[in-house]
Design an enzyme around this catalytic site. Structure first.
Site, PDB file in Angstrom:
ATOM      1  N   GLY A 210       7.971 -15.277  -3.097  1.00  0.00           N
ATOM      2  CA  GLY A 210       6.521 -15.428  -3.008  1.00  0.00           C
ATOM      3  C   GLY A 210       6.039 -16.775  -3.520  1.00  0.00           C
ATOM      4  N   HIS A 211       6.066 -16.931  -4.850  1.00  0.00           N
ATOM      5  CA  HIS A 211       5.393 -18.072  -5.486  1.00  0.00           C
ATOM      6  C   HIS A 211       5.766 -19.439  -4.888  1.00  0.00           C
ATOM      7  CE1 HIS A 211       3.297 -20.166  -8.689  1.00  0.00           C
ATOM      8  NE2 HIS A 211       4.338 -20.973  -8.724  1.00  0.00           N
TER       9      HIS A 211
ATOM     10  N   ASN B 210       6.488 -12.838   0.307  1.00  0.00           N
ATOM     11  CA  ASN B 210       5.486 -12.142  -0.500  1.00  0.00           C
ATOM     12  C   ASN B 210       4.171 -12.927  -0.448  1.00  0.00           C
ATOM     13  OD1 ASN B 210       3.824 -11.492  -2.787  1.00  0.00           O
ATOM     14  ND2 ASN B 210       5.535 -10.380  -3.661  1.00  0.00           N
TER      15      ASN B 210
ATOM     16  N   ARG C 152      -5.354  -6.188  -8.725  1.00  0.00           N
ATOM     17  CA  ARG C 152      -5.803  -7.545  -9.085  1.00  0.00           C
ATOM     18  C   ARG C 152      -5.706  -8.522  -7.921  1.00  0.00           C
ATOM     19  NH1 ARG C 152      -0.955  -9.539 -13.017  1.00  0.00           N
ATOM     20  NH2 ARG C 152      -1.549  -7.705 -14.175  1.00  0.00           N
ATOM     21  N   HIS C 153      -4.835  -8.239  -6.959  1.00  0.00           N
ATOM     22  CA  HIS C 153      -4.799  -9.126  -5.774  1.00  0.00           C
ATOM     23  C   HIS C 153      -4.814  -8.302  -4.476  1.00  0.00           C
ATOM     24  CE1 HIS C 153      -0.554  -8.351  -6.520  1.00  0.00           C
ATOM     25  NE2 HIS C 153      -0.424  -9.299  -7.429  1.00  0.00           N
TER      26      HIS C 153
ATOM     27  N   ARG D  59     -12.710 -15.592  -5.984  1.00  0.00           N
ATOM     28  CA  ARG D  59     -14.135 -15.610  -5.675  1.00  0.00           C
ATOM     29  C   ARG D  59     -14.660 -14.246  -5.226  1.00  0.00           C
ATOM     30  NH1 ARG D  59     -16.812 -20.606  -4.716  1.00  0.00           N
ATOM     31  NH2 ARG D  59     -16.160 -21.835  -6.493  1.00  0.00           N
TER      32      ARG D  59
ATOM     33  N   ASP E 117       1.210 -12.036  -1.887  1.00  0.00           N
ATOM     34  CA  ASP E 117       0.257 -11.641  -2.942  1.00  0.00           C
ATOM     35  C   ASP E 117      -0.673 -12.785  -3.368  1.00  0.00           C
ATOM     36  OD1 ASP E 117       1.471  -9.188  -3.013  1.00  0.00           O
ATOM     37  OD2 ASP E 117       2.452  -9.472  -4.960  1.00  0.00           O
ATOM     38  N   HIS E 118      -0.092 -13.994  -3.463  1.00  0.00           N
ATOM     39  CA  HIS E 118      -0.886 -15.128  -3.977  1.00  0.00           C
ATOM     40  C   HIS E 118      -2.085 -15.447  -3.081  1.00  0.00           C
ATOM     41  CE1 HIS E 118       1.817 -15.630  -7.161  1.00  0.00           C
ATOM     42  NE2 HIS E 118       2.152 -16.898  -7.043  1.00  0.00           N
TER      43      HIS E 118
ATOM     44  N   GLU F 282      17.195  -4.348  -5.577  1.00  0.00           N
ATOM     45  CA  GLU F 282      16.822  -5.763  -5.536  1.00  0.00           C
ATOM     46  C   GLU F 282      17.184  -6.335  -6.900  1.00  0.00           C
ATOM     47  OE1 GLU F 282      12.968  -6.946  -3.941  1.00  0.00           O
ATOM     48  OE2 GLU F 282      12.876  -8.601  -5.367  1.00  0.00           O
TER      49      GLU F 282
ATOM     50  N   HIS G  74       2.571  -6.459  -3.285  1.00  0.00           N
ATOM     51  CA  HIS G  74       2.611  -5.544  -4.430  1.00  0.00           C
ATOM     52  C   HIS G  74       1.212  -4.965  -4.597  1.00  0.00           C
ATOM     53  CE1 HIS G  74       3.788  -5.073  -8.996  1.00  0.00           C
ATOM     54  NE2 HIS G  74       3.328  -3.952  -8.463  1.00  0.00           N
TER      55      HIS G  74
ATOM     56  N   ARG H  75      -0.833  -3.406  -6.891  1.00  0.00           N
ATOM     57  CA  ARG H  75      -0.819  -3.097  -8.321  1.00  0.00           C
ATOM     58  C   ARG H  75      -1.865  -2.049  -8.645  1.00  0.00           C
ATOM     59  NH1 ARG H  75       2.126  -7.265 -11.378  1.00  0.00           N
ATOM     60  NH2 ARG H  75       1.405  -6.134 -13.187  1.00  0.00           N
TER      61      ARG H  75
ATOM     62  N   HIS I 275      12.747 -12.914  -7.153  1.00  0.00           N
ATOM     63  CA  HIS I 275      11.978 -13.346  -8.321  1.00  0.00           C
ATOM     64  C   HIS I 275      12.386 -14.750  -8.744  1.00  0.00           C
ATOM     65  CE1 HIS I 275       9.199 -12.951 -11.605  1.00  0.00           C
ATOM     66  NE2 HIS I 275       8.801 -11.817 -11.056  1.00  0.00           N
ATOM     67  N   GLY I 276      11.434 -15.646  -8.680  1.00  0.00           N
ATOM     68  CA  GLY I 276      11.643 -17.015  -9.133  1.00  0.00           C
ATOM     69  C   GLY I 276      12.483 -17.872  -8.198  1.00  0.00           C
TER      70      GLY I 276
ATOM     71  N   GLU J 239       5.899  -3.340  -2.630  1.00  0.00           N
ATOM     72  CA  GLU J 239       6.311  -3.270  -4.039  1.00  0.00           C
ATOM     73  C   GLU J 239       5.336  -2.353  -4.743  1.00  0.00           C
ATOM     74  OE1 GLU J 239       6.405  -6.975  -6.032  1.00  0.00           O
ATOM     75  OE2 GLU J 239       7.761  -7.852  -4.591  1.00  0.00           O
TER      76      GLU J 239
ATOM     77  N   THR K  32       3.178 -11.543 -13.930  1.00  0.00           N
ATOM     78  CA  THR K  32       3.916 -11.075 -12.766  1.00  0.00           C
ATOM     79  C   THR K  32       4.924 -10.046 -13.284  1.00  0.00           C
ATOM     80  OG1 THR K  32       5.338 -11.748 -10.910  1.00  0.00           O
ATOM     81  CG2 THR K  32       5.597 -12.984 -12.962  1.00  0.00           C
ATOM     82  N   THR K  33       5.654  -9.373 -12.382  1.00  0.00           N
ATOM     83  CA  THR K  33       6.617  -8.371 -12.819  1.00  0.00           C
ATOM     84  C   THR K  33       7.626  -9.028 -13.761  1.00  0.00           C
ATOM     85  OG1 THR K  33       6.398  -7.499 -10.596  1.00  0.00           O
ATOM     86  CG2 THR K  33       8.096  -6.524 -11.972  1.00  0.00           C
TER      87      THR K  33
HETATM   88  N1  PXP Z   1      10.578  -9.294  -5.962  1.00  0.00           N
HETATM   89  C1  PXP Z   1       9.820  -8.548  -6.792  1.00  0.00           C
HETATM   90  C2  PXP Z   1      10.258  -7.157  -7.063  1.00  0.00           C
HETATM   91  C3  PXP Z   1       8.650  -9.053  -7.374  1.00  0.00           C
HETATM   92  O1  PXP Z   1       7.912  -8.289  -8.210  1.00  0.00           O
HETATM   93  C4  PXP Z   1       8.254 -10.372  -7.058  1.00  0.00           C
HETATM   94  C5  PXP Z   1       6.974 -10.914  -7.612  1.00  0.00           C
HETATM   95  O2  PXP Z   1       5.909 -10.226  -7.047  1.00  0.00           O
HETATM   96  C6  PXP Z   1       9.061 -11.114  -6.176  1.00  0.00           C
HETATM   97  C7  PXP Z   1      10.229 -10.570  -5.662  1.00  0.00           C
HETATM   98  C8  PXP Z   1       8.719 -12.511  -5.787  1.00  0.00           C
HETATM   99  O3  PXP Z   1       8.816 -13.338  -6.896  1.00  0.00           O
HETATM  100  P1  PXP Z   1       8.316 -14.833  -6.798  1.00  0.00           P
HETATM  101  O4  PXP Z   1       6.841 -14.786  -6.548  1.00  0.00           O
HETATM  102  O5  PXP Z   1       8.676 -15.409  -8.117  1.00  0.00           O
HETATM  103  O6  PXP Z   1       9.047 -15.473  -5.641  1.00  0.00           O
END
Ligand code: PXP
Length: 242
Positions: free
Chosen positions: A215-216, A8, A50-51, A19, A10-11, A152, A44, A46, A192-193, A71, A101-102
Site C-alpha cells: 500500500g504505502h 492496498n 478512519r479511512h 476533508r 486505503d491511503h 500473510e 482494510h 477498520r 507490510h512495509g 483486511e 497502521t497494523t
Molecule cells: N498487509 C497487511 C495485513 C496490512 O495491514 C497492510 C497495511 O494496511 C499491508 C499489507 C500493506 O502495508 P504497507 O502499506 O506498508 O505496504
C-alpha cells in the site's frame, strides 16, 4: 511463477477523510490500479472507519474485476459485514484503535477458538481466509490448525531493518517461515512495509511467495507520478523475479 500484486488503496481514503469529502475516491483508484496490472485490490475496513468505509467495500465488491481482499479484525460486527459483502479473500489482522497502521501479526496461538469460528463463518460463504502473522513456526502451525487457507507473513521487521546483518537475519526468518508454510500446504502471502527497493531481494530469497500486498509505497509514488505508473512499476519489479 505468477505472483499476485495486491494493491492496498486505503491511503486514498485517508486523503478523502482529511476533508471528510468525496474525493479522491478509492473506488476510482482501484479501477486504475487494476487497469495498470494489479492482480488484486486490498482494503482494510477498520472498526473506527478512519479511512475505508462501508460504502467503499460495497462498491468495490461489485466493481473489482481482479480479486478483492478485505483486511479485517475478528470482531463480530466486521465479520458480519464480510459475510454479507463476500470478498474473494479475507485477511484477518489484529486491530488496535491507537495504532497508525497494523502493528504486529495476529496472535493465532492465543485465540485459536475465536479465530477458528471466524474462519468457519467466512469459509461457509466461500471466502478464502488468510491470516496476517509474524514469520514464526508456532503461529504458522496454529494457522494450519484453525483451518486457514493461507498466511500473510508480516514483512515489517524486514522492511524496518537497517543494518545488512539485521536484513539478512529477517530474510532468514522469512525464508524458514515460508518453507514451513508451503510444507504444511498453506497459501503463502506477504506484506507490510514493502517498497520499490526491498521487494526484489525478498522475492529472490523467499521461495513460493504467491501474493504481495503493498500500500504505502505504491500510494506514495502514485501521488507524484500517477497511479498507473506507480502500479505498473511495482508489477515490473515483481515479474522480474522468476
Ligand atoms: N498487509 C497487511 C495485513 C496490512 O495491514 C497492510 C497495511 O494496511 C499491508 C499489507 C500493506 O502495508 P504497507 O502499506 O506498508 O505496504
Amino acid at each position: 511463477m505468477n505472483r499476485r500484486l495486491g494493491v492496498n488503496v486505503d491511503h486514498v481514503a485517508t486523503l478523502r477523510q482529511a476533508r471528510r469529502t468525496v474525493e479522491p475516491d478509492p473506488v476510482a483508484a482501484a479501477l486504475i490500479a487494476e487497469l495498470a496490472g494489479a492482480d488484486g485490490i486490498t482494503v482494510h475496513l477498520r472498526e473506527d472507519r478512519r479511512h475505508i468505509n462501508d460504502r467503499d467495500v460495497e462498491i468495490l465488491r461489485s466493481t473489482v474485476r481482479s480479486r478483492f481482499n478485505l483486511e479485517m479484525s475478528v470482531s463480530r460486527g466486521i465479520v458480519n459485514i464480510a459475510c454479507k459483502i463476500k470478498p474473494d479473500q479475507a485477511t484477518l489482522v489484529p486491530e488496535k484503535r491507537q495504532e497508525i497502521t497494523t502493528e504486529g501479526g495476529l496472535d493465532v496461538l492465543r485465540q485459536k477458538q475465536k479465530i477458528y469460528s471466524v474462519i468457519q463463518r467466512l469459509q461457509k460463504k466461500h471466502i478464502v481466509v488468510s491470516l496476517f502473522i509474524e514469520p514464526d513456526k508456532k503461529q504458522i502451525q496454529a494457522a494450519y490448525d484453525v483451518g486457514a487457507d493461507a498466511v500473510e507473513l508480516h514483512t515489517g521487521k524486514y522492511a524496518n531493518a537497517l543494518s545488512l546483518k539485521a536484513i539478512k537475519q529477517e530474510l532468514k526468518r522469512l525464508k524458514e517461515a515460508a518453507i514451513f508454510t508451503t510444507s504444511v500446504g498453506l497459501g503463502l502471502n506477504a506484506g507490510h512495509g514493502l517498497t520499490y527497493i526491498n521487494t526484489k531481494p525478498l522475492l529472490i530469497e523467499i521461495p513460493g511467495l504467491e501474493e504481495l500486498n503493498i500500500g504505502h509505497s505504491i500510494m506514495s509514488r502514485a501521488v507524484l507520478v500517477g497511479m498507473d505508473k506507480a502500479v505498473s512499476q511495482m508489477k515490473t519489479i515483481i515479474d522480474s523475479v522468476q
